[in-house]
Design a protein around this motif. Structure first.
Motif, PDB file in Angstrom:
ATOM      1  N   ILE A 127       3.119  -0.881   5.336  1.00  0.00           N
ATOM      2  CA  ILE A 127       4.428  -1.364   4.875  1.00  0.00           C
ATOM      3  C   ILE A 127       4.276  -2.201   3.612  1.00  0.00           C
ATOM      4  O   ILE A 127       5.074  -2.091   2.672  1.00  0.00           O
ATOM      5  CB  ILE A 127       5.118  -2.171   5.997  1.00  0.00           C
ATOM      6  N   ALA A 128       3.247  -3.043   3.573  1.00  0.00           N
ATOM      7  CA  ALA A 128       3.011  -3.859   2.377  1.00  0.00           C
ATOM      8  C   ALA A 128       2.765  -2.985   1.165  1.00  0.00           C
ATOM      9  O   ALA A 128       3.300  -3.240   0.070  1.00  0.00           O
ATOM     10  CB  ALA A 128       1.831  -4.794   2.614  1.00  0.00           C
ATOM     11  N   ILE A 129       1.968  -1.930   1.332  1.00  0.00           N
ATOM     12  CA  ILE A 129       1.694  -1.017   0.219  1.00  0.00           C
ATOM     13  C   ILE A 129       2.978  -0.322  -0.236  1.00  0.00           C
ATOM     14  O   ILE A 129       3.245  -0.206  -1.446  1.00  0.00           O
ATOM     15  CB  ILE A 129       0.633   0.021   0.631  1.00  0.00           C
ATOM     16  N   LEU A 130       3.793   0.116   0.723  1.00  0.00           N
ATOM     17  CA  LEU A 130       5.039   0.803   0.373  1.00  0.00           C
ATOM     18  C   LEU A 130       6.017  -0.124  -0.326  1.00  0.00           C
ATOM     19  O   LEU A 130       6.714   0.288  -1.271  1.00  0.00           O
ATOM     20  CB  LEU A 130       5.672   1.409   1.636  1.00  0.00           C
ATOM     21  N   THR A 144       0.947   4.672  -9.884  1.00  0.00           N
ATOM     22  CA  THR A 144       1.674   3.539  -9.290  1.00  0.00           C
ATOM     23  C   THR A 144       1.273   3.344  -7.839  1.00  0.00           C
ATOM     24  O   THR A 144       1.133   2.199  -7.376  1.00  0.00           O
ATOM     25  CB  THR A 144       3.190   3.774  -9.399  1.00  0.00           C
ATOM     26  N   LEU A 145       1.070   4.431  -7.109  1.00  0.00           N
ATOM     27  CA  LEU A 145       0.629   4.319  -5.723  1.00  0.00           C
ATOM     28  C   LEU A 145      -0.761   3.694  -5.649  1.00  0.00           C
ATOM     29  O   LEU A 145      -1.020   2.830  -4.796  1.00  0.00           O
ATOM     30  CB  LEU A 145       0.634   5.695  -5.059  1.00  0.00           C
ATOM     31  N   ALA A 182       8.544  -1.648  -5.447  1.00  0.00           N
ATOM     32  CA  ALA A 182       8.842  -2.636  -6.487  1.00  0.00           C
ATOM     33  C   ALA A 182       8.281  -2.226  -7.849  1.00  0.00           C
ATOM     34  O   ALA A 182       8.862  -2.551  -8.890  1.00  0.00           O
ATOM     35  CB  ALA A 182       8.278  -3.992  -6.071  1.00  0.00           C
ATOM     36  N   LEU A 183       7.158  -1.501  -7.841  1.00  0.00           N
ATOM     37  CA  LEU A 183       6.505  -1.127  -9.095  1.00  0.00           C
ATOM     38  C   LEU A 183       6.970   0.220  -9.643  1.00  0.00           C
ATOM     39  O   LEU A 183       6.719   0.515 -10.825  1.00  0.00           O
ATOM     40  CB  LEU A 183       4.982  -1.061  -8.892  1.00  0.00           C
ATOM     41  N   VAL A 191      -1.839   0.040  -3.883  1.00  0.00           N
ATOM     42  CA  VAL A 191      -2.961  -0.187  -2.968  1.00  0.00           C
ATOM     43  C   VAL A 191      -3.880  -1.264  -3.530  1.00  0.00           C
ATOM     44  O   VAL A 191      -4.351  -2.151  -2.811  1.00  0.00           O
ATOM     45  CB  VAL A 191      -3.744   1.128  -2.740  1.00  0.00           C
ATOM     46  N   PHE A 192      -4.114  -1.197  -4.814  1.00  0.00           N
ATOM     47  CA  PHE A 192      -4.980  -2.158  -5.508  1.00  0.00           C
ATOM     48  C   PHE A 192      -4.440  -3.582  -5.342  1.00  0.00           C
ATOM     49  O   PHE A 192      -5.188  -4.519  -5.037  1.00  0.00           O
ATOM     50  CB  PHE A 192      -5.048  -1.766  -6.977  1.00  0.00           C
ATOM     51  N   VAL A 193      -3.137  -3.751  -5.543  1.00  0.00           N
ATOM     52  CA  VAL A 193      -2.509  -5.067  -5.428  1.00  0.00           C
ATOM     53  C   VAL A 193      -2.488  -5.545  -3.980  1.00  0.00           C
ATOM     54  O   VAL A 193      -2.622  -6.741  -3.699  1.00  0.00           O
ATOM     55  CB  VAL A 193      -1.081  -5.028  -6.011  1.00  0.00           C
ATOM     56  N   ALA A 194      -2.337  -4.616  -3.047  1.00  0.00           N
ATOM     57  CA  ALA A 194      -2.208  -4.976  -1.637  1.00  0.00           C
ATOM     58  C   ALA A 194      -3.538  -5.227  -0.951  1.00  0.00           C
ATOM     59  O   ALA A 194      -3.551  -5.615   0.226  1.00  0.00           O
ATOM     60  CB  ALA A 194      -1.453  -3.878  -0.880  1.00  0.00           C
TER      61      ALA A 194
END
Length: 265
Positions: A38-41, A88-89, A46-47, A93-96
């Protein structure tokens, strides 16, 4: 029965009582995985509005070296949509990653000893920072040198027009290669900490490690000496950092042992 978090139930216990904790662990694992997804989605949603800007940012190291007016091309109908979408996906994942690792930590922490917890937290934080550092090193140091080499070594009558999908696959491979390579100090430290090897043994194997770094650089980067060297040399330096951290660990253990002996005396 021992209070240790690693202790197990007695053999004569009810099988249904043994199954209950297993089911609870599986439910918690599913919950942690769902939170991570959910965090990744959420981050992806948002991005997504900035997907084209993100792709432009990633393509800047190459575009800055091309002649004025040059542009990338899309050889497939869906590429203008799929390439920024995929990037973007990956960025989501990178940010999460910190949140995902936090969920993994929350799941395994109850089964660790206190001294293991105290060590695991800085190791997790360091691994995240090192992975980000590897990706940043690839973008700001490797890409400009690498693309400058590629652009200026070709025949003068050949116009460089890179396909957006091919470029994305190329840079993602390098991001991953350098991110994983920068995890070498963590791997080296863990090998020493667990007793799988020693500082002296790793020091003796230094020539083989240096050779292995260049072999890995050859396999994980494009077939040119520059990118291979730019990956191999940092890997070797990070290996030395891991050995240095292992020496500090050995000295601390020796000091703790001396303190314990003096207290017992």
């Amino acid at each position: 029965m021992s209070d240790s978090p690693h202790s197990s139930d007695d053999k004569g216990s009810d099988p249904s009582q043994a199954q209950a904790p297993l089911i609870e662990h599986l439910i918690e694992l599913r919950s942690r995985l769902m939170r991570a997804v959910i965090a990744i989605l959420v981050i992806f949603a948002a991005l997504y509005a900035f997907s084209n800007d993100i792709y432009t940012f990633v393509a800047d190291p190459l575009m800055a070296l091309l002649p004025e007016g040059s542009q990338m091309i899309a050889t497939e109908v869906a590429s203008p949509f799929l390439a920024p979408f995929k990037l973007t996906l990956v960025v989501a994942v990178f940010v999460a990653v910190p949140f995902v690792l936090h969920q993994a930590w929350a799941f395994i922490a109850p089964g660790l000893y206190e001294h293991e917890k105290h060590l695991a937290i800085p190791l997790l934080a360091s691994s995240v920072l090192l992975f980000y550092g590897g990706a940043a090193f690839a973008y700001y140091v490797v890409f400009p040198l690498l693309f400058d080499f590629f652009v200026h070594t070709g025949p003068q009558n050949v116009a460089v027009m890179t396909d957006i999908n091919q470029y994305l696959n190329f840079v993602l491979k390098l991001f991953f290669a350098f991110g994983v390579a920068f995890e070498i100090p963590i791997a080296t430290f863990l090998l020493i900490w667990t007793g799988a090897t020693s500082v002296a043994s790793l020091t003796k194997k230094r020539p083989y490690v240096i050779l292995g770094c260049f072999v890995v650089g050859m396999l994980m980067t494009p077939p040119d000496v520059i990118s291979q060297t730019l990956l191999a040399v940092p890997m070797w330096l990070l290996y030395e950092i891991g050995i240095f951290a292992g020496r500090l660990l050995h000295r601390r253990r020796a000091a703790d042992a001396e303190e314990t002996d003096s207290n017992e005396a």
